[in-house]
Design an enzyme around this catalytic site. Structure first.
Site, mmCIF file in Angstrom:
data_model
loop_
_atom_site.group_PDB
_atom_site.id
_atom_site.type_symbol
_atom_site.label_atom_id
_atom_site.label_comp_id
_atom_site.label_asym_id
_atom_site.label_seq_id
_atom_site.Cartn_x
_atom_site.Cartn_y
_atom_site.Cartn_z
ATOM 1 N N ARG A 1 0.827 -1.216 0.000
ATOM 2 C CA ARG A 1 0.000 0.000 0.000
ATOM 3 C C ARG A 1 0.854 1.256 0.000
ATOM 4 O O ARG A 1 0.435 2.297 -0.505
ATOM 5 C CB ARG A 1 -0.951 -0.009 1.199
ATOM 6 C CG ARG A 1 -2.056 -1.050 1.013
ATOM 7 C CD ARG A 1 -3.163 -0.874 1.986
ATOM 8 N NE ARG A 1 -3.782 0.436 1.904
ATOM 9 C CZ ARG A 1 -4.674 0.890 2.777
ATOM 10 N NH1 ARG A 1 -5.045 0.123 3.792
ATOM 11 N NH2 ARG A 1 -5.191 2.087 2.654
ATOM 12 N N TYR B 1 -8.344 14.956 -6.197
ATOM 13 C CA TYR B 1 -8.646 16.251 -5.556
ATOM 14 C C TYR B 1 -7.874 16.367 -4.250
ATOM 15 O O TYR B 1 -7.550 15.372 -3.609
ATOM 16 C CB TYR B 1 -10.145 16.407 -5.295
ATOM 17 C CG TYR B 1 -10.807 15.254 -4.552
ATOM 18 C CD1 TYR B 1 -11.283 14.138 -5.240
ATOM 19 C CD2 TYR B 1 -10.984 15.293 -3.161
ATOM 20 C CE1 TYR B 1 -11.910 13.092 -4.572
ATOM 21 C CE2 TYR B 1 -11.613 14.243 -2.484
ATOM 22 C CZ TYR B 1 -12.060 13.150 -3.199
ATOM 23 O OH TYR B 1 -12.668 12.106 -2.536
ATOM 24 N N PRO B 2 -7.582 17.611 -3.862
ATOM 25 C CA PRO B 2 -6.908 17.824 -2.587
ATOM 26 C C PRO B 2 -7.921 18.063 -1.485
ATOM 27 O O PRO B 2 -9.055 18.472 -1.760
ATOM 28 C CB PRO B 2 -6.106 19.092 -2.852
ATOM 29 C CG PRO B 2 -6.952 19.869 -3.779
ATOM 30 C CD PRO B 2 -7.724 18.874 -4.614
ATOM 31 N N MET B 3 -7.540 17.773 -0.252
ATOM 32 C CA MET B 3 -8.437 18.101 0.862
ATOM 33 C C MET B 3 -7.703 18.472 2.135
ATOM 34 O O MET B 3 -6.528 18.160 2.304
ATOM 35 C CB MET B 3 -9.462 16.992 1.099
ATOM 36 C CG MET B 3 -8.959 15.711 1.644
ATOM 37 S SD MET B 3 -10.362 14.574 1.997
ATOM 38 C CE MET B 3 -11.157 15.362 3.392
ATOM 39 N N LYS C 1 -8.447 18.981 6.586
ATOM 40 C CA LYS C 1 -9.346 18.799 7.730
ATOM 41 C C LYS C 1 -9.439 20.174 8.399
ATOM 42 O O LYS C 1 -8.393 20.811 8.631
ATOM 43 C CB LYS C 1 -8.772 17.759 8.697
ATOM 44 C CG LYS C 1 -8.770 16.328 8.133
ATOM 45 C CD LYS C 1 -10.107 15.634 8.334
ATOM 46 C CE LYS C 1 -10.297 14.428 7.434
ATOM 47 N NZ LYS C 1 -9.500 13.288 7.832
ATOM 48 N N HIS D 1 -15.533 6.119 8.826
ATOM 49 C CA HIS D 1 -15.203 6.493 7.442
ATOM 50 C C HIS D 1 -14.755 5.259 6.652
ATOM 51 O O HIS D 1 -15.182 5.049 5.520
ATOM 52 C CB HIS D 1 -14.100 7.563 7.491
ATOM 53 C CG HIS D 1 -13.279 7.700 6.251
ATOM 54 N ND1 HIS D 1 -13.647 8.494 5.195
ATOM 55 C CD2 HIS D 1 -12.097 7.135 5.897
ATOM 56 C CE1 HIS D 1 -12.723 8.423 4.256
ATOM 57 N NE2 HIS D 1 -11.775 7.607 4.645
ATOM 58 N N GLN E 1 -8.587 3.552 -3.690
ATOM 59 C CA GLN E 1 -8.201 4.895 -3.250
ATOM 60 C C GLN E 1 -6.754 4.921 -2.812
ATOM 61 O O GLN E 1 -6.248 3.966 -2.247
ATOM 62 C CB GLN E 1 -9.136 5.351 -2.117
ATOM 63 C CG GLN E 1 -8.551 5.426 -0.731
ATOM 64 C CD GLN E 1 -8.524 4.072 -0.027
ATOM 65 O OE1 GLN E 1 -8.617 3.032 -0.648
ATOM 66 N NE2 GLN E 1 -8.361 4.104 1.283
ATOM 67 N N SER F 1 -16.207 13.714 7.376
ATOM 68 C CA SER F 1 -16.246 14.630 6.216
ATOM 69 C C SER F 1 -17.233 15.771 6.460
ATOM 70 O O SER F 1 -16.952 16.924 6.130
ATOM 71 C CB SER F 1 -16.644 13.888 4.938
ATOM 72 O OG SER F 1 -15.682 12.919 4.608
#
Ligand code: 76R
Length: 246
Positions: free
Chosen positions: A128, A142-144, A146, A169, A182, A220
């Site tokens: 992984r 896409y970027p994210m 918190k 999640h 992912q 989220s």
């Protein structure tokens, strides 16, 4: 009192490189120029494939849908230096003369140690951290972040609570097993957001469904902040001639 940080396992370095094709100059170039540009480009892809076959890195190429870009490369390499080497070699190539920079994103494959999983010496963990990227039909990147707003400051939430939220999640995520792959890459200190999210799917609708469903997960809903989304269709080396034919 400060909340306890989470330990991360970090794998291969990652560059998402997005380009727009200047079709006008491409069309006005001579057919010899176009042919040599394509030939050299395919040689580069062959070189990167050899790296992937040796499991010293991985890459994929997608055609971006919409006007944000035309091509999206995602490269994984053991060192950040190799990422600049790839970028520089590509920028010097003939084909790059017909490309405009659309976007780029620098990060590193990340697994966070919230649960008992991910023992570092487990071969599944290593797979992984150093993944051979799937060549599935569709991609979404896409970027994210918190959030760090008031009550909804992820970075002041207790470790156990964060672990619980991420466990919830992951339960949503596991419903998409086989439909979505992912890869989470961390970009703290590297780029403008905190994580890059790269999703692969056979059916583009699964991309929409997972992102939508996850919005309702507490992690989220309360903490997720998202940047620009890029969606694309796979471009295989064998389809490049047809794609670039004018
Ligand atoms: O690593 C693991 O598989 C363990 C569980 C897990 C963690 C810790 C997990 C599972 N994720 C984790 C962490 Mn995830 N993930 C996203 C997005 O669009 C959105 O709303 C969010 C974007 C998707 C689609 C997704 C999918 N995840 C994270 C983190 C880091 C958090 C931190 O460290 O603070 C982010 C930013 C993030 C975002 N996640 C899964 C998925 C899927 C499909 C799974 C299940 C994987 C599996 O078990 O096969």
């Amino acid at each position: 009192m400060a909340a306890e940080a989470v330990e991360t396992l970090d794998g291969w370095y990652c560059l998402h490189d997005l380009r727009t094709i200047d079709w006008t100059s491409w069309k006005y170039a001579s057919s010899e120029e176009r042919e040599s540009a394509i030939h050299e480009f395919k040689n580069l892809l062959t070189k990167w494939e050899a790296v992937e076959n040796e499991e010293n890195g991985s890459h994929v190429l997608y055609k971006v849908v919409g006007q944000k870009a035309d091509l999206m490369f995602m490269f994984l390499r053991p060192t950040m230096d190799e990422l600049t080497d790839i970028e520089t070699e590509f920028n010097k190539s003939k084909f790059a003369e017909f490309l405009l920079h659309a976007h780029s994103y620098v990060s590193v494959v990340e697994l966070s140690k919230y649960g008992p999983q991910h023992a570092e010496d487990d071969p599944r963990t290593q797979e992984r951290l150093k993944p051979i990227l799937p060549k599935w039909e569709h991609i979404s990147f896409y970027p994210m972040n918190k959030s760090r707003d008031g009550e909804d400051n992820w970075y002041s939430v207790d470790f156990k609570e964060r672990a619980k939220l991420l466990y919830e999640h992951s339960k949503t995520g596991r419903k998409y097993a086989g439909n979505i792959k992912q890869i989470i890459t961390g970009s703290f200190g590297f780029d403008d957001w905190e994580w890059g999210v790269t999703l692969f799917a056979h059916d583009p609708l699964q991309l929409k469904k997972i992102v939508y469903e996850m919005r309702f997960d507490e992690v989220s809903a309360r903490f997720g902040e998202f940047g620009e989304f890029f969606v694309g269709n796979h471009l295989a080396k064998d389809d490049i001639d047809a794609y670039l034919h004018v």
